[in-house]
Design an enzyme around this catalytic site. Structure first.
Site, PDB file in Angstrom:
ATOM      1  N   GLU A 150       0.951  -1.156  -0.201  1.00  0.00           N
ATOM      2  CA  GLU A 150      -0.070  -0.053  -0.164  1.00  0.00           C
ATOM      3  C   GLU A 150       1.025   1.268  -0.166  1.00  0.00           C
ATOM      4  OE1 GLU A 150      -2.955  -0.369   2.935  1.00  0.00           O
ATOM      5  OE2 GLU A 150      -4.280  -1.555   1.770  1.00  0.00           O
ATOM      6  N   GLU A 307      -6.602  -7.470  -0.983  1.00  0.00           N
ATOM      7  CA  GLU A 307      -6.790  -7.293   0.311  1.00  0.00           C
ATOM      8  C   GLU A 307      -8.256  -6.785   0.469  1.00  0.00           C
ATOM      9  OE1 GLU A 307      -4.770  -5.257   3.225  1.00  0.00           O
ATOM     10  OE2 GLU A 307      -2.796  -5.572   2.572  1.00  0.00           O
TER      11      GLU A 307
END
Ligand code: GLA
Length: 651
Positions: A150, A307
């Site tokens: 991320e 995710e």
């Protein structure tokens, strides 16, 4: 782009074995097989254990995990492990820590405490990435590389001196001369004219409103800076491995993040993280939107959900658990909209640390739990969907979405502080979705030829080229629906003169001389019986039919809704009913009326497969024929409440 490199529509998860004793690793792999886990993301936060000291590497335990997974037939999405630097590194090099706009250091003790421009961080991280790529680059279990994690989450922007110097270099590249920067930033205003690039700073805390183009360029720079970091890791990996490389984007999780459209060009395949946000009025409408946006970022190629959560997260004010059945419907929403794999954070719920109350595939209660059984059922369901993998999603509606516009239109000092860029996008996306239509959420510069409807929600900042592309779509006959506060500024965020909505005045045949935003809680009535809020403007129809006018409010009598041929302008925020009615009218004008579906039901087509998801209260009857892949039996036309069918259609 590369196809998602796992088998069929695989289920996956983050696996963080370092949080657990060695003795459970073998059981983990056996249980993963039972659950139907096809791949794991390994090593995301392992740096401190892989390199316990500057001159010491410890790959022994990691090799063991890799081999256990490989023996168990579980593929690996291998992280480069660089997301979070170990304490020895930040202690030795505090100059690599990020600094906020107030000049405060962002200290270690959490994660991702590094400045994206730091050369010290970069050299250590690339050394680790190289070790990883060298050791595992041709390991048969490794099917995908996962750079960092991320990127931009927590440390997307840094205002330190190193970042300031990098910002100046980026500006010199962009503008070539300080005169051009002065023009672009409008520095004649407030005595801001620069004599050289050396005088320029990142937009640190100022006494009054900062220069908006400086802030916009800083957002662009910050995105590019992290992207260059991504590319540096990717290139190190490529020197040792032919396996595709990606990173997990967060296309709707944070505003101050990267320009994902730009990033996608550098990724071998697009991977996204998505978590339902219980703070939103319609969290699952946002889920639909996020999946359609991820497909747009992936330029309509299949993508990977890297995710999501099996149930609650730990980082919202109230962390809402999924109810029975929701796990399946949420996962299938992503698959229906182009995902070729569904992965979760994380395998085992942690006992310690900041995320110990985040859900997982195996909850604290253990595998003898309803959650684990539901996870295993999902694994089995996804395994039956292998024929869907790789199939395209066909959409006739485009909705335009741009991160640069997002950055610019939520800056301070605009006509209203109540406007949120994503608000109109979500509302119009939901309205067309409720009609049973599929919407591609794409960049304004996308090829619009395939679309019958183009929705332009709050495209405040719009380049000349993008405005021309939108006008060309209308000229070709697409129905183009433009909303309030669009076409106002150019790529430098300079107002287009001569009346609003500058870039779309001719296309729409309207001209506004002034904005008249509404105070919070105020609504206005329209002469078609609907209501609106947030925004009105002193609008004149210069060459357009007026479809509705305000009957009260600050601009009573002025047009609120206009149409010029296939170009529609909605100059206010309509109530839900009026939004739905207008979407339906525009779709009818485009000749794309969809099959009627009951409320709470979505019907999305992916290749030959119709995904029918019933979130409604009762059974849903739909006119779809073929075999339901989830049951393997002929589809009988009815989907029970809280359930789904994936019908391979006949013919
Ligand atoms: C992000 C991170 C994960 C985890 C989850 C929790 O997606 O990548 O490491 O923190 O959030 O929701």
């Amino acid at each position: 782009m590369t196809r998602v490199p796992f088998d069929g529509i695989a289920m996956g998860c983050d696996y963080n074995p370092e949080q657990w004793p060695r003795s459970v690793w073998r059981e983990d792999v056996a249980l993963m097989r039972e659950a139907g886990v096809g791949f794991v993301t390994l090593g995301v936060f392992s740096w401190a254990l892989l390199q316990p000291a500057p001159d010491r590497w410890d790959f022994g335990w990691f090799d063991e995990v890799v081999e256990l997974l490989h023996e168990g037939g579980i593929a690996i999405d291998m992280a480069t492990a660089t997301a979070s630097p170990p304490p020895w590194l930040t202690a030795a090099h505090p100059e690599m820590l990020p600094v906020d706009a107030d000049g405060h250091t962002v200290w270690p003790g959490s994660r991702q405490s590094w400045c994206p421009s730091s050369p010290v961080f970069r050299s250590h991280a690339l050394a680790l990435a190289e070790q990883m790529a060298f050791r595992y680059g041709d390991h048969p279990a490794v099917r995908l590389w996962h750079v960092s994690n991320e990127l931009g989450c927590h440390n997307g922007r840094c205002w330190c001196d190193v970042s300031a110097a990098a910002f100046r270099r980026w500006l010199a590249d962009r503008y070539g001369s300080v005169e051009k920067l002065n023009d672009a930033w409008g520095t004649a205003f407030w005595s801001q004219r620069y004599g050289s690039f050396e005088q320029v700073l990142p937009p640190r805390r100022t006494g009054a409103v900062p220069n908006p183009t400086q802030s916009l360029d800083f957002a662009r720079f910050s995105s590019d800076e992290l992207l260059s970091y991504y590319c540096a890791e990717r290139d190190v990996i490529r020197a040792h491995s032919d396996v595709p490389v990606t990173t997990n984007l967060m296309v709707t999780l944070h505003q101050d993040q990267q320009d994902n459209h730009r990033w996608a060009r550098e990724l071998d395949l697009v991977a996204n993280d998505h978590y339902l946000d219980a703070r939103l009025p319609e969290p699952r409408a946002e889920l639909d939107f996020a999946a359609d946006l991820t497909r747009g970022v992936a330029r309509r190629e299949p993508w990977l959900l890297m995710e999501t959560a099996t149930s609650a997260v730990n980082w919202q004010p109230v962390n809402v658990a999924k109810r029975p059945g929701e796990l399946l419907l949420d996962a299938l929403t992503h698959v229906a909209r182009g995902a070729d794999g569904i992965a979760f954070f994380q395998w085992l719920a942690s006992r310690a640390g900041a995320e110990k109350f985040h859900s997982a595939l195996v909850p604290h209660a253990g595998p003898d739990s309803a959650r684990f059984r539901e996870v295993a059922a999902l694994g089995a369901a996804l395994a039956r969907l292998a024929p869907v993998a790789g199939a395209p999603v066909d959409a006739r509606v485009a909705l335009l979405f741009d991160w640069e516009c997002w950055w610019a239109c939520e800056a301070p000092s605009l006509p209203t502080g109540e406007l949120r860029y994503t608000d109109a996008a979500h509302r119009w996306h939901a309205a067309f979705t409720a009609l049973g239509l599929t919407v591609d959420v794409v960049h304004p510069s996308a090829d619009l030829d395939r679309y019958a409807v183009v929705v332009v929600p709050t495209l405040y900042l719009c380049s000349d080229a993008d405005a021309a592309g939108i006008a060309a779509a209308a000229a070709r006959g697409a129905q183009v629906l433009v909303t309030y506060f669009s076409g106002i500024t150019d790529a430098d965020d300079h107002v287009r003169l001569g009346g609003y909505p500058g870039a779309f005045r001719d296309l729409l045949g309207v001209r506004a001389e002034e904005f008249a935003p509404l105070l919070p809680g105020h609504t206005v009535r329209l002469d078609d019986g609907s209501t609106a809020d947030l925004w009105t403007e002193v609008l004149e129809a210069t060459d357009a039919a007026v479809l509705a006018r305000y009957v009260d409010g600050p601009v009573a009598g002025a047009p609120a809704l206009t149409r010029r041929g296939s170009a529609w302008y909605v100059a206010t925020r309509l109530d839900a009913g009026a939004t739905a009615a207008l979407a339906s009218r525009v779709a009818a004008a485009a000749g794309i009326a969809a099959a009627a579906v009951p409320a709470g039901v979505t019907l999305t087509r992916r290749g030959r497969h119709a995904f029918v998801l019933n979130r409604g209260a009762g059974p849903a009857r739909v006119d779809v024929h073929g075999t339901d892949l989830l049951t393997g039996a002929p589809f009988r036309g009815v989907v029970p409440a809280g359930s789904a069918a994936v019908v391979e259609e006949e013919g």
